[in-house]
Design a protein around this motif. Structure first.
Motif, PDB file in Angstrom:
ATOM      1  N   UNK A 196     -23.075  25.789  11.213  1.00 55.21           N
ATOM      2  CA  UNK A 196     -23.326  26.207  12.585  1.00 55.21           C
ATOM      3  C   UNK A 196     -23.256  24.960  13.457  1.00 55.21           C
ATOM      4  N   UNK A 197     -23.003  25.142  14.715  1.00 52.53           N
ATOM      5  CA  UNK A 197     -22.818  23.997  15.611  1.00 52.53           C
ATOM      6  C   UNK A 197     -23.980  23.017  15.531  1.00 52.53           C
ATOM      7  N   UNK A 198     -25.209  23.534  15.589  1.00 51.45           N
ATOM      8  CA  UNK A 198     -26.364  22.631  15.649  1.00 51.45           C
ATOM      9  C   UNK A 198     -26.588  21.872  14.336  1.00 51.45           C
ATOM     10  N   UNK A 199     -25.945  22.324  13.248  1.00 56.31           N
ATOM     11  CA  UNK A 199     -26.050  21.588  11.989  1.00 56.31           C
ATOM     12  C   UNK A 199     -25.256  20.272  12.036  1.00 56.31           C
ATOM     13  N   UNK A 200     -24.377  20.164  13.025  1.00 55.19           N
ATOM     14  CA  UNK A 200     -23.744  18.893  13.357  1.00 55.19           C
ATOM     15  C   UNK A 200     -22.899  18.314  12.219  1.00 55.19           C
ATOM     16  N   UNK A 201     -22.154  19.156  11.531  1.00 58.00           N
ATOM     17  CA  UNK A 201     -21.231  18.656  10.514  1.00 58.00           C
ATOM     18  C   UNK A 201     -20.164  17.745  11.132  1.00 58.00           C
ATOM     19  N   UNK A 202     -19.869  17.967  12.399  1.00 58.37           N
ATOM     20  CA  UNK A 202     -18.783  17.225  13.036  1.00 58.37           C
ATOM     21  C   UNK A 202     -19.005  15.716  12.986  1.00 58.37           C
ATOM     22  N   UNK A 203     -20.262  15.268  13.085  1.00 61.79           N
ATOM     23  CA  UNK A 203     -20.522  13.825  13.074  1.00 61.79           C
ATOM     24  C   UNK A 203     -20.130  13.216  11.727  1.00 61.79           C
ATOM     25  N   UNK A 204     -20.224  13.994  10.657  1.00 61.64           N
ATOM     26  CA  UNK A 204     -19.797  13.513   9.336  1.00 61.64           C
ATOM     27  C   UNK A 204     -18.278  13.384   9.295  1.00 61.64           C
ATOM     28  N   UNK A 205     -17.580  14.377   9.851  1.00 61.52           N
ATOM     29  CA  UNK A 205     -16.122  14.316   9.909  1.00 61.52           C
ATOM     30  C   UNK A 205     -15.655  13.106  10.740  1.00 61.52           C
ATOM     31  N   UNK A 206     -16.400  12.778  11.788  1.00 63.75           N
ATOM     32  CA  UNK A 206     -16.047  11.634  12.628  1.00 63.75           C
ATOM     33  C   UNK A 206     -16.348  10.303  11.948  1.00 63.75           C
ATOM     34  N   UNK A 207     -17.324  10.307  11.035  1.00 67.83           N
ATOM     35  CA  UNK A 207     -17.804   9.064  10.417  1.00 67.83           C
ATOM     36  C   UNK A 207     -17.038   8.701   9.154  1.00 67.83           C
ATOM     37  N   UNK A 208     -16.421   9.674   8.498  1.00 71.91           N
ATOM     38  CA  UNK A 208     -15.863   9.459   7.158  1.00 71.91           C
ATOM     39  C   UNK A 208     -14.889   8.282   7.068  1.00 71.91           C
ATOM     40  N   UNK A 209     -14.121   8.035   8.120  1.00 72.73           N
ATOM     41  CA  UNK A 209     -13.143   6.936   8.069  1.00 72.73           C
ATOM     42  C   UNK A 209     -13.780   5.570   8.322  1.00 72.73           C
ATOM     43  N   UNK A 210     -15.068   5.553   8.706  1.00 71.44           N
ATOM     44  CA  UNK A 210     -15.755   4.294   9.009  1.00 71.44           C
ATOM     45  C   UNK A 210     -16.454   3.702   7.790  1.00 71.44           C
ATOM     46  N   UNK A 211     -16.546   4.464   6.722  1.00 73.27           N
ATOM     47  CA  UNK A 211     -17.245   3.992   5.522  1.00 73.27           C
ATOM     48  C   UNK A 211     -16.297   4.056   4.317  1.00 73.27           C
ATOM     49  N   UNK A 212     -16.371   3.047   3.472  1.00 76.02           N
ATOM     50  CA  UNK A 212     -15.501   2.980   2.308  1.00 76.02           C
ATOM     51  C   UNK A 212     -16.244   3.399   1.044  1.00 76.02           C
ATOM     52  N   UNK A 213     -15.481   3.911   0.087  1.00 74.35           N
ATOM     53  CA  UNK A 213     -16.043   4.288  -1.215  1.00 74.35           C
ATOM     54  C   UNK A 213     -17.278   5.183  -1.069  1.00 74.35           C
ATOM     55  N   UNK A 214     -17.151   6.135  -0.186  1.00 73.20           N
ATOM     56  CA  UNK A 214     -18.248   7.064   0.089  1.00 73.20           C
ATOM     57  C   UNK A 214     -17.725   8.485   0.008  1.00 73.20           C
ATOM     58  N   UNK A 215     -18.490   9.352  -0.623  1.00 77.91           N
ATOM     59  CA  UNK A 215     -18.105  10.759  -0.739  1.00 77.91           C
ATOM     60  C   UNK A 215     -19.176  11.629  -0.106  1.00 77.91           C
ATOM     61  N   UNK A 216     -18.747  12.496   0.805  1.00 75.08           N
ATOM     62  CA  UNK A 216     -19.666  13.428   1.469  1.00 75.08           C
ATOM     63  C   UNK A 216     -19.532  14.800   0.818  1.00 75.08           C
ATOM     64  N   UNK A 217     -20.626  15.315   0.276  1.00 79.77           N
ATOM     65  CA  UNK A 217     -20.631  16.645  -0.341  1.00 79.77           C
ATOM     66  C   UNK A 217     -21.219  17.639   0.654  1.00 79.77           C
ATOM     67  N   UNK A 218     -20.401  18.562   1.126  1.00 87.21           N
ATOM     68  CA  UNK A 218     -20.838  19.544   2.117  1.00 87.21           C
ATOM     69  C   UNK A 218     -20.762  20.948   1.528  1.00 87.21           C
ATOM     70  N   UNK A 219     -21.744  21.760   1.838  1.00 89.74           N
ATOM     71  CA  UNK A 219     -21.766  23.140   1.321  1.00 89.74           C
ATOM     72  C   UNK A 219     -20.970  24.063   2.246  1.00 89.74           C
ATOM     73  N   UNK A 220     -19.727  23.706   2.453  1.00 89.14           N
ATOM     74  CA  UNK A 220     -18.791  24.485   3.267  1.00 89.14           C
ATOM     75  C   UNK A 220     -17.581  24.849   2.415  1.00 89.14           C
ATOM     76  N   UNK A 221     -16.915  25.923   2.813  1.00 95.97           N
ATOM     77  CA  UNK A 221     -15.626  26.245   2.202  1.00 95.97           C
ATOM     78  C   UNK A 221     -14.489  25.979   3.176  1.00 95.97           C
ATOM     79  N   UNK A 222     -14.823  25.912   4.472  1.00 99.36           N
ATOM     80  CA  UNK A 222     -13.812  25.737   5.509  1.00 99.36           C
ATOM     81  C   UNK A 222     -13.316  27.051   6.073  1.00 99.36           C
ATOM     82  N   UNK A 223     -13.833  28.165   5.538  1.00104.58           N
ATOM     83  CA  UNK A 223     -13.361  29.493   5.977  1.00104.58           C
ATOM     84  C   UNK A 223     -14.480  30.373   6.513  1.00104.58           C
ATOM     85  N   UNK A 224     -15.697  29.838   6.585  1.00100.08           N
ATOM     86  CA  UNK A 224     -16.842  30.677   6.943  1.00100.08           C
ATOM     87  C   UNK A 224     -16.756  31.262   8.352  1.00100.08           C
ATOM     88  N   UNK A 225     -16.359  30.442   9.303  1.00 96.70           N
ATOM     89  CA  UNK A 225     -16.370  30.888  10.696  1.00 96.70           C
ATOM     90  C   UNK A 225     -15.432  30.006  11.525  1.00 96.70           C
TER      91      UNK A 225
END
Length: 362
Positions: A206-235
């Motif tokens: 949901x918007x307020x869960x603020x997943x977008x900030x993780x998508x924006x941050x991923x290229x700023x950190x190396x050797x890091x894996x973000x595990x998200x409980x999304x499928x990409x098709x929910x909404x």
């Protein structure tokens, strides 16, 4: 004389709110007896399937989720007529709205914090339903709110805001009764032994869960894996995120069962929690048991939930650079930030059993 308590929850069918409903059912069931009758108004039998309840009676409203018109009709017309028929001593609304009813004692449980969400118009297309809630709920909350014996929230910060916004003082803070200790996990200190720093964020998109900030941050950190409980098709929200940002080092796990979430708690290196708004933020409480770093949004709800936990790294939830810095600090075990526990000035009740006892009046 038998005292009847009615708990109205016709709009709750899934998510965290369903967990709240089921916890409430168990607590009221244990408090019901020959002198105290409890009736739950719910959408359908599936909300209590698999739960052993011996003393609660149910009335079903299968059309309650069909439209907002029906929802409002039930709350402000039908429930009044039903209260005249049942003649309850206590009416407890479990989902934010204060219905028009006739009862000696009236309570409302407010767990939707949407009115406190600062959601710009530019983000409305990402999650139009959330945008509407953020604007509409303040009017819905206000209806009949001063007719309640008490207004119930999960956290003190939200209680403070209700007192300010609606000019009330009869607020109860009912915090979850979660027994959290500390234990060493099987992978203690993995942050220094593994090439990849694994971050876990269990949250529905949901918007307020603020997943977008993780998508924006991923290229700023190396050797890091973000595990998200999304499928990409929910909404629409997740589909737009996937379209807009590449999945550089993000793993989409899909919806996980509770046991699977526990497994991820065990194997990740830290919890990341960028949500902009919560009534509690249960993963923050659950994860403390694993004695690992928590990287959390520097916001009031998180301060209150986390309490005095010693392995906390705060960040600005609207800044990718701030999140990247917090991840770096947690990974390299730099000195954690100070905790920011909240002082509660309201009546406080711990756990659903105690709250049910208070409402029934035993």
């Amino acid at each position: 004389m038998i005292k009847t308590t009615v708990v109205s929850a016709i709009n709750i069918v899934d998510g965290g709110a369903l967990t709240v409903l089921q916890d409430a059912m168990k607590a009221f069931d244990s408090n019901a007896d020959t002198e105290h009758s409890v009736i739950f108004l719910v959408s359908n039998p599936s909300v209590h399937s698999g739960i052993e309840l011996k003393h609660i009676k149910f009335i079903y409203f299968p059309l309650s989720k069909k439209s907002w018109f029906l929802r409002l009709f039930y709350e402000y017309v039908y429930f009044y007529l039903l209260s005249l028929k049942i003649k309850p001593h206590t009416w407890f609304s479990l989902h934010d709205t204060t219905p028009s009813v006739k009862a000696s004692q009236r309570y409302v449980y407010c767990h939707n914090p949407s009115i406190f969400l600062k959601m710009p118009l530019s983000s409305a297309l990402m999650d139009p339903k959330q945008f509407a809630f953020s604007k509409f709920y303040k009017y819905l909350y206000k209806i009949n709110i001063k007719k309640n014996t008490s207004v119930i929230t999960q956290q003190a910060w939200m209680a403070d805001e209700f007192c300010k916004r609606f000019d009330i003082s009869n607020v109860i803070v009912a915090a979850p009764d979660v027994d959290i200790g500390t234990k060493s996990t099987q992978k203690t200190d993995t942050s220094t032994n593994s090439d990849t720093f694994k971050l876990f964020y269990p949250a529905y998109p949901r918007y307020f869960k603020n997943h977008e900030i993780i998508f924006k941050t991923q290229h700023l950190v190396k050797n890091t894996s973000f595990w998200l409980t999304l499928s990409g098709r929910e909404n629409n929200y997740t589909r737009k995120l996937i379209q807009q940002y590449p999945l550089t080092n993000i793993s989409l796990l899909g919806l996980l069962q509770k046991a699977e979430v526990e497994e991820r708690y065990e194997t990740c290196d830290a919890l990341i929690f960028p949500s902009l708004l919560e009534t509690w933020g249960l993963p923050l409480t659950e994860f403390k048991e694993f004695n690992k770093p928590i990287i959390a949004a520097d916001l009031e709800y998180a301060h209150e939930t986390i309490g005095n936990y010693s392995k906390i790294y705060w960040f600005d939830p609207e800044s990718a650079e701030s999140l990247a810095l917090a991840i770096h600090r947690a990974r390299h075990k730099e000195t954690p930030d100070d905790s920011k526990p909240k002082v509660c000035k309201h009546m406080k009740i711990l756990g659903w059993d105690s709250l049910a006892t208070h409402i029934i009046g035993r």
